[in-house]
Design a protein around this motif. Structure first.
Motif, PDB file in Angstrom:
ATOM      1  N   MET A 254       3.626  -6.237   4.943  1.00 18.19           N
ATOM      2  CA  MET A 254       4.634  -5.369   4.353  1.00 18.19           C
ATOM      3  C   MET A 254       3.988  -4.101   3.798  1.00 18.19           C
ATOM      4  N   LYS A 255       4.674  -2.967   4.004  1.00 13.73           N
ATOM      5  CA  LYS A 255       4.161  -1.691   3.503  1.00 13.73           C
ATOM      6  C   LYS A 255       4.453  -1.577   2.005  1.00 13.73           C
ATOM      7  N   PRO A 256       3.658  -0.749   1.290  1.00 12.48           N
ATOM      8  CA  PRO A 256       3.835  -0.637  -0.162  1.00 12.48           C
ATOM      9  C   PRO A 256       5.244  -0.203  -0.585  1.00 12.48           C
ATOM     10  N   GLU A 257       5.861   0.696   0.194  1.00 17.14           N
ATOM     11  CA  GLU A 257       7.210   1.158  -0.160  1.00 17.14           C
ATOM     12  C   GLU A 257       8.213   0.004  -0.073  1.00 17.14           C
ATOM     13  N   GLN A 258       8.075  -0.775   1.005  1.00 18.58           N
ATOM     14  CA  GLN A 258       8.972  -1.925   1.188  1.00 18.58           C
ATOM     15  C   GLN A 258       8.763  -2.937   0.059  1.00 18.58           C
ATOM     16  N   ARG A 259       7.495  -3.161  -0.266  1.00 15.09           N
ATOM     17  CA  ARG A 259       7.158  -4.135  -1.307  1.00 15.09           C
ATOM     18  C   ARG A 259       7.779  -3.697  -2.639  1.00 15.09           C
ATOM     19  N   LYS A 260       7.693  -2.376  -2.931  1.00 11.71           N
ATOM     20  CA  LYS A 260       8.221  -1.851  -4.175  1.00 11.71           C
ATOM     21  C   LYS A 260       9.740  -2.007  -4.242  1.00 11.71           C
TER      22      LYS A 260
END
Length: 142
Positions: free
Chosen positions: A93-99
């Motif tokens: 998962m990418k950081p933006e998605q995780r956030k």
């Protein structure tokens, strides 16, 4: 027994036992070694001693060869409450998605907390009230 200085094996009937004032005992194989011992020479620096040979890896290379160590492979295993697919999905998962997923989970948790507090308040208001007057102690001192 083995010689304290050289590390050579002492056969029965050979060698000399030296006892110092602090009652430490040392077995010495011959006068050559005894002279080195009394001169307080370091056996690690005398080339013909077993200690020196061991430190400098003399005569041991033919007998023992190092085994090649395999590199450890990373294996992902399922943990209780999370399957392997779920773990790999979270890892990629990418950081933006995780956030965004984290914020959504926090919002959901807050809503649930508000609902729980609201239901608590309604339950408390429906329950019969107890006497709110201050209790006065009857009799006794104080």
């Amino acid at each position: 027994e083995s010689c304290y200085f050289s590390g050579f094996r002492i056969h029965p009937g050979h060698g000399k036992k030296i006892v110092k004032n602090d009652s430490k005992q040392y077995w010495i194989i011959n006068t050559k070694i005894e002279k080195h011992f009394w001169d307080k020479k370091n056996p690690r620096k005398v080339p013909w001693t077993m200690v020196f040979r061991k430190i400098h890896k003399k005569g041991l290379s033919e007998d023992t060869k190092r085994k090649k160590t395999r590199k450890q492979q990373k294996v992902t295993r399922a943990i209780v409450g999370a399957s392997v697919e779920m773990i790999t999905k979270k890892r990629t998962m990418k950081p933006e998605q995780r956030k965004s997923a984290r914020e959504a989970a926090l919002r959901k948790a807050k809503e649930e907390r508000k609902k729980a507090q609201a239901s608590k308040k309604t339950a408390a208001s429906n329950a019969p009230r107890k006497d709110q007057r201050q209790k006065v102690q009857k009799g006794g001192k104080g």
